[in-house]
Design an enzyme around this catalytic site. Structure first.
Site, PDB file in Angstrom:
ATOM      1  CB  SER A 171      -0.967  -0.043   1.181  1.00  0.00           C
ATOM      2  OG  SER A 171      -2.027   0.869   1.004  1.00  0.00           O
ATOM      3  CG  ASP A 197      -6.518  -3.307  -3.767  1.00  0.00           C
ATOM      4  OD1 ASP A 197      -7.348  -2.605  -3.149  1.00  0.00           O
ATOM      5  OD2 ASP A 197      -5.285  -3.228  -3.582  1.00  0.00           O
ATOM      6  CG  HIS A 199      -5.421  -2.866   0.022  1.00  0.00           C
ATOM      7  ND1 HIS A 199      -4.756  -2.381  -1.091  1.00  0.00           N
ATOM      8  CD2 HIS A 199      -4.889  -2.207   1.094  1.00  0.00           C
ATOM      9  CE1 HIS A 199      -3.877  -1.463  -0.703  1.00  0.00           C
ATOM     10  NE2 HIS A 199      -3.941  -1.355   0.606  1.00  0.00           N
TER      11      HIS A 199
END
Length: 620
Positions: free
Chosen positions: A222, A338, A369
């Site tokens: 991320s 995601d 995710h």
């Protein structure tokens, strides 16, 4: 266990062993510990495995920028975890480096600090409340323990740093600004032997990284996966390889979509200034300056929640624009489902890297995710580019995709993504509102127009399942008589009119019938999605109010995907306005009218038109 101290005579961190441990090792005549490789992978080495004998210390690395306005170059807080042999035996090792804005704590996730999505499209948003300053967390010298167990035991040093304006790092958070690329560059420079490290944030006692070979790899997930790409765009010497997992490669593509204000899934109302507040855990003395100059000026002027247009502010936070200097080998990783950092983030970079000619591969899975590649893939990547072991990883298949019912550590290799055997196949719409219309491979006689009425009260799942509703238009194929493999980005061309000067436009591609009850896979029904602002039908940078009742033509890609749609399912195209989980929530009642004869969806089908035609033919 080991203690550490700073030796002023030679400006190095040294360690002291309790008792005579090091002497005993020397006297025993044991062979020096070194990395071990088998089948092209770094192996766990027993001498590196015992964490009681790892050396841990922290320092501050000086950067080339002053982002907090104190007329001094900012320094980044860095921590190091390394095998004891880097002191006792003079062993030099490569580094796995992870940087993050999250290590020292984050802000309140309360919805009251998000932007209120209950507003009209194209209108000035209501004010947002800023939450209190983040409470700083963490204990020196350890910034984080992430990735340490996996890599130190395999013959690497693991380094962590807090990004600008977070933790004990100086500077301001900028959420994708230049300092977030230059900060990790400075750490790589220091590891390579060029940069300056110090024992304190404001002192002049140096620290050198003479235990590092000068070769560095970066990874993270991320935001922590964004930073490796940001660092690589500087072209810094010594950064040999990166493995970004679900990286945010463009903040425009995170908070906007084709001109539309669109929020990441699960964070309805989040925008770039909220993320600034959320990570701003450091630098209390300069907080007022940072808030004023970055959040309340640069972001307030540039983020534009009114039009959603792409502008210089967003272009400066789009790493696709900065790839020219990049030379590190890149292993991208992302999930096709995601809906936080949507898959186009990695695919757009992967396509550009292939064109650029740098070594690159991609790992995709069917979950949500996050989710790194299997350890074997990461190990081979770092073994090749950090240790220099010729394991032929660069000759492996370019794309690795976890199939729908497979374990995540068992991806299927493919020549590339999109699948080279995929070609575009166009499907046309046949009327049927407010129930289901049809999707056909051949255009039908004049179908006319159909109208939907916007109402954000109904989420997309409910609209797709509904047998009859005026709040969406849906067009469905015949049941598939054999599986169909979609690989790449589907593209919709739509001719639409709005009853108001601005409106949301949302599109889902779904697999029907809908799976009722508890899902077994996140991929059960949603194939892919897309969003756009009809005001941007001519230009992404200059939207214009719609003339109510006038038709406009626009085309845009849905999110890239690689999915095998099962036999017996139907492919459905759903067109609606406000997507409850992603878009603004204007007052219900806006009408969107679609010209069916000028609207179509093009799918990337493995095997092309003949394959889809066979799959839509009656069972023999």
């Amino acid at each position: 266990m080991l203690r550490f101290l700073f030796d002023r005579s030679n400006h190095r961190v040294v360690c002291l062993a309790i008792g005579s441990f090091f002497g005993a090792v020397t006297a025993s005549g044991d062979e020096p510990a070194v990395p071990v490789f088998k089948d092209g992978e770094a192996q766990v080495v027993k001498a590196f495995e015992d964490s009681d004998y790892w050396i841990r210390h922290d320092l501050w690395v000086e950067t080339e920028f002053d982002s907090d306005g104190d007329e001094k170059n900012d320094r980044m807080h860095v921590s190091v975890t390394r095998p004891r042999q880097t002191e006792s035996e003079g062993l030099k090792l490569p580094v796995v480096y992870v940087s993050s804005p999250y290590f020292a704590g984050t802000g309140d996730k309360g919805q009251q600090y998000f932007w209120n999505p209950r507003q009209e499209v194209g209108a000035e948003p209501p004010e947002r409340e800023h939450f209190p300053a983040v409470e700083l967390k963490g204990t020196r010298p350890i910034i984080s323990k992430s990735h340490v167990k996996e890599w130190v035991s395999r013959g690497y040093i693991v380094v962590h740093s807090s990004s600008p304006g977070t933790g004990l790092s100086q500077g301001c958070p900028t959420i994708g600004g230049d300092n977030e690329s230059l900060a990790p560059k400075a750490v790589v420079d220091w590891l390579y032997g060029r940069g300056k490290g110090f024992t304190t944030p404001d002192g002049d006692e140096p620290v050198v990284a003479d235990w590092c070979t000068g070769k560095v790899g970066m990874t993270g997930t991320s935001y922590n996966g964004t930073i490796p790409l940001a660092a690589a765009t500087t072209g810094v010497e010594g950064l040999e390889a990166i493995i970004p997992v679900a990286p945010n490669t463009s903040y425009y593509h995170y908070y906007r979509s084709n001109g539309l204000v669109r929020h990441p899934f699960g964070f309805l109302g989040e925008d770039i200034d909220y993320l600034y507040d959320f990570i701003h855990s450091g630098n209390e003395a300069r907080r007022e300056y940072c808030d004023c100059e970055v959040r309340d000026k640069e972001m307030a002027d540039g983020m534009d929640r009114v039009t959603g247009d792409y502008n210089d502010f967003w272009a400066g936070r789009d790493y696709l624009n900065d790839l020219q200097p990049l030379k590190a080998a890149v292993l991208m990783a992302h999930a096709f489902n995601d809906w936080n950092v949507v898959p186009e983030h990695s695919v757009r970079i992967y396509e550009a890297l292939k064109a650029k000619g740098v070594p690159c591969q991609a790992f995709f899975h069917q979950g949500g995710h996050g989710g790194p590649p299997p350890m074997k893939m990461m190990n081979r990547w770092f073994t090749r580019y950090l240790h220099g072991i010729e394991n032929d990883v660069e000759k492996d298949p370019r794309a690795w995709i976890v199939r729908e019912q497979d374990d995540q550590d068992k991806p299927t290799p493919y020549e590339d993504f999109p699948n080279p055997a995929a070609s575009p196949v166009t499907l046309y719409l046949q009327a049927g509102a407010p129930e289901q219309g049809s999707l056909s491979m051949s255009p039908s006689a004049k179908q006319g127009t159909e109208t939907l009425v916007d109402n954000f009260s109904f989420d997309g799942d409910a609209l797709a399942r509904a047998p009859w509703t005026e709040h969406r238009l849906i067009y469905v194929s015949d049941p598939l008589t054999e599986p169909v493999h979609v690989s790449g980005a589907s593209r919709i061309s739509v001719k639409v009119a709005s009853s108001k000067p601005a409106a949301n436009l949302s599109v889902w591609l779904v697999s029907l019938p809908w799976t009722e009850g508890k899902k077994t896979r996140i991929t059960d029904n949603i194939i892919t999605r897309g969003w756009a602002d009809p005001q941007n039908h001519r230009s992404l940078t200059e939207g214009e109010p719609l003339v109510p009742g006038q038709f406009y033509e626009l085309s845009f890609d849905l999110q890239p995907d690689d999915q095998i749609i099962a036999k017996g399912q139907q492919i459905g195209l759903m067109i609606f306005s406000s997507d409850r989980d992603f878009t603004l929530h204007p007052t219900p009642g806006t009408k969107l009218t679609v010209d069916l004869d000028a609207t179509s969806i093009t799918l990337p089908i493995v095997g092309g038109e003949s394959q889809l035609r066979d799959a839509l033919s009656p069972a023999k």
